[in-house]
Design a protein around this motif. Structure first.
Motif, PDB file in Angstrom:
ATOM      1  N   UNK A  86      -3.453  -0.061  10.064  1.00  0.00           N
ATOM      2  CA  UNK A  86      -2.563  -1.591  11.411  1.00  0.00           C
ATOM      3  C   UNK A  86      -3.254  -2.616  11.042  1.00  0.00           C
ATOM      4  N   UNK A  87      -3.745  -3.163  10.032  1.00  0.00           N
ATOM      5  CA  UNK A  87      -2.882  -3.434   9.093  1.00  0.00           C
ATOM      6  C   UNK A  87      -1.590  -3.758   8.351  1.00  0.00           C
ATOM      7  N   UNK A  88      -1.124  -2.890   7.674  1.00  0.00           N
ATOM      8  CA  UNK A  88       0.164  -3.197   7.608  1.00  0.00           C
ATOM      9  C   UNK A  88       1.640  -2.944   8.892  1.00  0.00           C
ATOM     10  N   UNK A  89       2.531  -4.123   8.438  1.00  0.00           N
ATOM     11  CA  UNK A  89       3.279  -3.424   9.242  1.00  0.00           C
ATOM     12  C   UNK A  89       4.815  -3.510   9.203  1.00  0.00           C
ATOM     13  N   UNK A  90       4.657  -2.847   8.281  1.00  0.00           N
ATOM     14  CA  UNK A  90       6.383  -2.819   7.444  1.00  0.00           C
ATOM     15  C   UNK A  90       5.737  -1.234   6.800  1.00  0.00           C
ATOM     16  N   UNK A  91       6.976  -0.182   7.469  1.00  0.00           N
ATOM     17  CA  UNK A  91       6.543   0.908   6.532  1.00  0.00           C
ATOM     18  C   UNK A  91       7.910   1.648   6.070  1.00  0.00           C
ATOM     19  N   UNK A  92       8.509   2.282   4.760  1.00  0.00           N
ATOM     20  CA  UNK A  92       9.545   2.642   4.229  1.00  0.00           C
ATOM     21  C   UNK A  92       9.192   4.510   5.318  1.00  0.00           C
ATOM     22  N   UNK A 141       3.339  13.844   3.067  1.00  0.00           N
ATOM     23  CA  UNK A 141       5.235  12.582   3.021  1.00  0.00           C
ATOM     24  C   UNK A 141       4.258  11.902   2.506  1.00  0.00           C
ATOM     25  N   UNK A 142       4.661  11.059   1.367  1.00  0.00           N
ATOM     26  CA  UNK A 142       4.024   9.265   1.064  1.00  0.00           C
ATOM     27  C   UNK A 142       4.953   8.115   1.526  1.00  0.00           C
ATOM     28  N   UNK A 143       4.160   6.941   1.954  1.00  0.00           N
ATOM     29  CA  UNK A 143       4.842   6.023   2.683  1.00  0.00           C
ATOM     30  C   UNK A 143       4.779   4.745   2.261  1.00  0.00           C
ATOM     31  N   UNK A 144       5.302   4.032   1.591  1.00  0.00           N
ATOM     32  CA  UNK A 144       4.908   3.003   1.509  1.00  0.00           C
ATOM     33  C   UNK A 144       4.514   1.469   2.429  1.00  0.00           C
ATOM     34  N   UNK A 145       3.895   0.759   2.648  1.00  0.00           N
ATOM     35  CA  UNK A 145       3.633  -0.093   3.925  1.00  0.00           C
ATOM     36  C   UNK A 145       3.497  -1.588   2.819  1.00  0.00           C
ATOM     37  N   UNK A 146       3.541  -1.952   3.309  1.00  0.00           N
ATOM     38  CA  UNK A 146       3.301  -3.494   3.590  1.00  0.00           C
ATOM     39  C   UNK A 146       2.591  -4.658   5.106  1.00  0.00           C
ATOM     40  N   UNK A 147       1.322  -5.319   4.217  1.00  0.00           N
ATOM     41  CA  UNK A 147       0.335  -5.776   4.933  1.00  0.00           C
ATOM     42  C   UNK A 147       1.566  -7.097   6.329  1.00  0.00           C
ATOM     43  N   UNK A 184      -5.924  -9.944   1.268  1.00  0.00           N
ATOM     44  CA  UNK A 184      -6.235  -8.762   0.159  1.00  0.00           C
ATOM     45  C   UNK A 184      -5.481  -7.572   0.609  1.00  0.00           C
ATOM     46  N   UNK A 185      -6.292  -6.758  -0.478  1.00  0.00           N
ATOM     47  CA  UNK A 185      -5.985  -5.182  -0.542  1.00  0.00           C
ATOM     48  C   UNK A 185      -7.338  -4.683   0.869  1.00  0.00           C
ATOM     49  N   UNK A 186      -6.186  -3.389   1.656  1.00  0.00           N
ATOM     50  CA  UNK A 186      -6.918  -3.204   2.899  1.00  0.00           C
ATOM     51  C   UNK A 186      -6.817  -2.062   2.373  1.00  0.00           C
ATOM     52  N   UNK A 187      -7.253  -0.804   4.210  1.00  0.00           N
ATOM     53  CA  UNK A 187      -7.075   0.190   4.000  1.00  0.00           C
ATOM     54  C   UNK A 187      -6.997   0.565   5.119  1.00  0.00           C
ATOM     55  N   UNK A 222       1.204  -1.232  -0.569  1.00  0.00           N
ATOM     56  CA  UNK A 222      -0.067   0.087   0.601  1.00  0.00           C
ATOM     57  C   UNK A 222       1.122   1.254   0.252  1.00  0.00           C
ATOM     58  N   UNK A 223       0.207   2.205  -0.784  1.00  0.00           N
ATOM     59  CA  UNK A 223       0.889   3.982  -0.146  1.00  0.00           C
ATOM     60  C   UNK A 223      -0.478   5.135   0.635  1.00  0.00           C
ATOM     61  N   UNK A 224       0.537   5.704   1.537  1.00  0.00           N
ATOM     62  CA  UNK A 224      -0.411   6.056   2.774  1.00  0.00           C
ATOM     63  C   UNK A 224       0.213   7.267   2.299  1.00  0.00           C
ATOM     64  N   UNK A 225      -0.536   8.275   2.952  1.00  0.00           N
ATOM     65  CA  UNK A 225       0.881   9.939   3.053  1.00  0.00           C
ATOM     66  C   UNK A 225       0.131  11.214   4.018  1.00  0.00           C
ATOM     67  N   UNK A 226       0.313  11.385   4.509  1.00  0.00           N
ATOM     68  CA  UNK A 226      -0.075  12.352   5.869  1.00  0.00           C
ATOM     69  C   UNK A 226       0.466  14.027   5.068  1.00  0.00           C
ATOM     70  N   UNK A 227      -0.573  14.179   5.041  1.00  0.00           N
ATOM     71  CA  UNK A 227      -0.743  16.177   4.769  1.00  0.00           C
ATOM     72  C   UNK A 227      -0.358  16.605   6.106  1.00  0.00           C
ATOM     73  N   UNK A 228       0.304  17.910   5.691  1.00  0.00           N
ATOM     74  CA  UNK A 228       0.526  18.168   6.690  1.00  0.00           C
ATOM     75  C   UNK A 228      -0.656  18.798   7.863  1.00  0.00           C
ATOM     76  N   UNK A 229      -0.959  19.170   8.760  1.00  0.00           N
ATOM     77  CA  UNK A 229      -1.610  19.585  10.015  1.00  0.00           C
ATOM     78  C   UNK A 229      -2.502  17.524  10.230  1.00  0.00           C
ATOM     79  N   UNK A 230      -2.380  16.729   9.329  1.00  0.00           N
ATOM     80  CA  UNK A 230      -3.801  15.288   9.226  1.00  0.00           C
ATOM     81  C   UNK A 230      -2.933  13.981   9.517  1.00  0.00           C
TER      82      UNK A 230
END
Length: 125
Positions: A110-116, A92-98, A104-107, A34-42
């Motif tokens: 907490x289901x992702x355990x490894x993060x860039x 800031x964009x992060x990649x992650x592995x379940x 299956x895919x998930x949003x 997965x890819x996730x992101x953290x916008x300023x203040x969010x």
């Protein structure tokens, strides 16, 4: 596993960027990514995911139709192609592995355990 994300930068609205995430360790193709992101203040939020089979993809509504997630199993790399970028994509964009393989895919983060480490994307004129 270690994840190394790259490809961020400062672009103008309407531009494109392609993020990469290289994963070390075995069994790359057995995991959903997965890819996730953290916008300023969010809080960190889901962006996109690709299933371990490669056949299923999921996107958050704000990026649907503009972003594309893909993977290259020969390179142990996950990509996020971002087109028509908007100022609100700044994050800031992060990649992650379940955490668990063959899932299956998930949003849910907490289901992702490894993060860039994250790569910064700034969209402004």
């Amino acid at each position: 596993v270690q994840l190394q994300a790259s490809g961020g930068g400062h672009v103008r609205p309407g531009d494109s960027l392609k993020l990469s995430c290289v994963a070390s360790g075995p069994n790359f193709s057995r995991y959903t990514w997965g890819w996730f992101r953290q916008r300023p203040g969010k809080e960190r939020e889901f962006v996109a995911a690709i299933s371990w089979t490669g056949n299923s993809r999921d996107y958050a509504e704000p990026v649907k139709g503009r972003f594309t997630i893909s993977r290259d199993t020969s390179e142990n790399t996950v990509y996020l192609q971002m087109n028509s970028l908007k100022p609100e994509d700044t994050a800031v964009y992060y990649c992650a592995r379940r955490r668990t393989d063959l899932q299956p895919t998930a949003r849910n983060l907490s289901l992702y355990g490894a993060w860039g480490q994250g790569t910064l994307v700034t969209v402004s004129s």
